[in-house]
Design an enzyme around this catalytic site. Structure first.
Site, short mmCIF file in Angstrom:
data_model
loop_
_atom_site.label_atom_id
_atom_site.label_comp_id
_atom_site.label_asym_id
_atom_site.label_seq_id
_atom_site.Cartn_x
_atom_site.Cartn_y
_atom_site.Cartn_z
N HIS A 1 37.60 -28.13 -66.96
CA HIS A 1 38.20 -28.62 -65.71
C HIS A 1 38.98 -27.54 -64.96
CE1 HIS A 1 41.94 -29.39 -68.18
NE2 HIS A 1 42.51 -29.02 -67.04
N ASP B 1 35.24 -30.57 -72.47
CA ASP B 1 36.22 -29.89 -71.62
C ASP B 1 36.45 -28.44 -72.04
OD1 ASP B 1 37.89 -29.67 -69.43
OD2 ASP B 1 39.66 -30.40 -70.48
N GLY C 1 48.91 -26.08 -65.81
CA GLY C 1 48.81 -24.63 -65.93
C GLY C 1 48.63 -24.18 -67.36
N ASN C 2 49.04 -25.02 -68.33
CA ASN C 2 48.80 -24.72 -69.74
C ASN C 2 47.34 -24.94 -70.14
OD1 ASN C 2 52.04 -25.54 -70.51
ND2 ASN C 2 51.04 -23.90 -71.67
N SER C 3 46.60 -25.70 -69.35
CA SER C 3 45.22 -26.07 -69.70
C SER C 3 44.39 -24.83 -70.01
CB SER C 3 44.57 -26.84 -68.56
OG SER C 3 45.20 -28.08 -68.37
N LEU D 1 18.79 -41.05 -72.95
CA LEU D 1 17.88 -42.18 -73.03
C LEU D 1 17.56 -42.78 -71.66
CD1 LEU D 1 19.24 -44.07 -76.18
CD2 LEU D 1 17.36 -42.41 -76.03
N GLY D 2 18.53 -42.80 -70.74
CA GLY D 2 18.26 -43.27 -69.40
C GLY D 2 18.53 -44.74 -69.15
#
Length: 350
Positions: free
Chosen positions: A91, A121, A195-197, A249-250
């Site tokens: 992200h 992520d 900001g730590n992400s 699988l859809g």
């Protein structure tokens, strides 16, 4: 006799003073050991921590108040190979038109996106440099609740910030932005902020045990990190292929309860399963004969309690391999055979 009593009282006071000194010295040594652990681990890993600044292009709009053509965002990451590969959150860099990396020593430069996996992520970017200080990935499976952990990153632009706490829990589940459930998430009270992400969560030995990913606001001390064992696997696949392959699988599904009479009749292990609410055309689900209203109770021999169970089973090993699914249709159980496709290939085909 009085002098004897005085000596005895003095001896007692001396003993108390001695005990207090020992306790104070023990507390000081304990605090010093804690401080030394945090300082030593932070000094070891800090050189590998980077600040990431991303640019996003905005679409032009007809408006009386035009917006700037670009938007900026920041995050964290860490170098995990000396030749410039950097781990961060998906992200942080998703759909970025430009990525700028600043190293701990002040050097900065452009980075390229190698690959990202929104389902966990995680993302890998690379800066063209060699001989960079790198952080080693530890074994997140060895973490214990209560263990000291340290978070490094750049919250609110305050570069190379260190916070410390403990492992609050292991084995948590957290929903990714793609909607898929992430497993084995680490919960910690080491303070994280925007900001730590993407920054590293490390243990007292200076080994990365997690990638910081999220906080729950406005709660305090509820912070989460993706385990390093997941990061090691995903990073390797992203460097090799640029993406993660998963089965597809859809069909659209949702968790649904099963009537008690049907549970007893078919001796089903779970009260919940997956209700098919829609089937997309020209997909494995349609070709195998799956219908709206079917309830999938097992896939590849494993019972399903809901969509998250199915997501866990749709790994790259299932792609192109026929799998048995058991479906509750009306009041009867029928068995179908479905061959999952590559989810990325299916997305491009649309």
């Amino acid at each position: 006799m009085n002098s004897g009593l005085n000596r005895s009282g003095a001896d007692s006071m001396n003993e108390e003073d001695t005990r207090e000194e020992i306790v104070a010295q023990s507390d000081a040594e304990l605090l010093d050991a804690y401080s030394q652990a945090v300082v030593g681990a932070a000094e070891k890993v800090s050189p590998s921590v980077v600040n990431i600044e991303v640019t996003h292009r905005r679409e032009a709009r007809n408006s009386r108040y035009p917006r700037p053509p670009e938007a900026k965002g920041t995050g964290s990451g860490f170098v995990f190979t000396p030749d410039g590969f950097i781990l961060t959150n998906s992200h942080v860099v998703h759909e970025a038109s430009g990525i700028e990396v600043t190293l701990n020593d002040g050097r900065s430069g452009r980075a390229d996106l190698i690959g990202e996996d929104p389902d966990t992520d995680l993302a890998v970017i690379r800066m063209e440099a060699h001989g960079l200080p790198s952080a080693g990935l530890g074994d997140s499976a060895a973490l214990r609740v209560g263990q000291l952990v340290i978070a490094l990153g750049n919250p609110y632009g305050f570069q190379f910030t260190v916070t410390a706490g403990v492992v609050s829990a292991v084995g948590r589940s957290l929903r990714s932005q793609s909607g898929r459930l992430m497993d084995s998430i680490i919960q910690t009270d080491a303070a994280l902020n925007p900001g730590n992400s993407g920054g590293p969560l490390i243990d007292s030995r200076g080994e990365v045990v997690g990638v910081n990913t999220a906080v729950i606001l406005p709660a305090q001390g509820l912070c989460f990190a993706i385990p390093s064992n997941t990061a090691r696997f995903v990073a390797g696949m992203l460097i090799r292929d640029g993406r993660i392959r998963r089965g597809y699988l859809g069909f659209g599904g949702q968790n649904a309860p099963i009537h008690r009479r049907l549970l007893r009749r078919h001796d089903l292990p779970s009260e919940y399963a997956v209700l098919v609410v829609s089937v997309e055309p020209d997909t494995p689900a349609q070709r195998t004969g799956l219908r709206e209203g079917d309830v999938i109770v097992s896939f590849a021999g494993q019972p399903l309690k809901g969509m998250d169970d199915l997501h866990r089973l749709l790994t790259d090993r299932r792609i192109g391999e026929a799998q048995e699914i058991k479906v509750l249709r009306g009041v009867e159980i029928i068995t179908l055979e479905v061959t999952p496709e590559d989810s990325e290939a299916a997305r491009y085909r649309k």
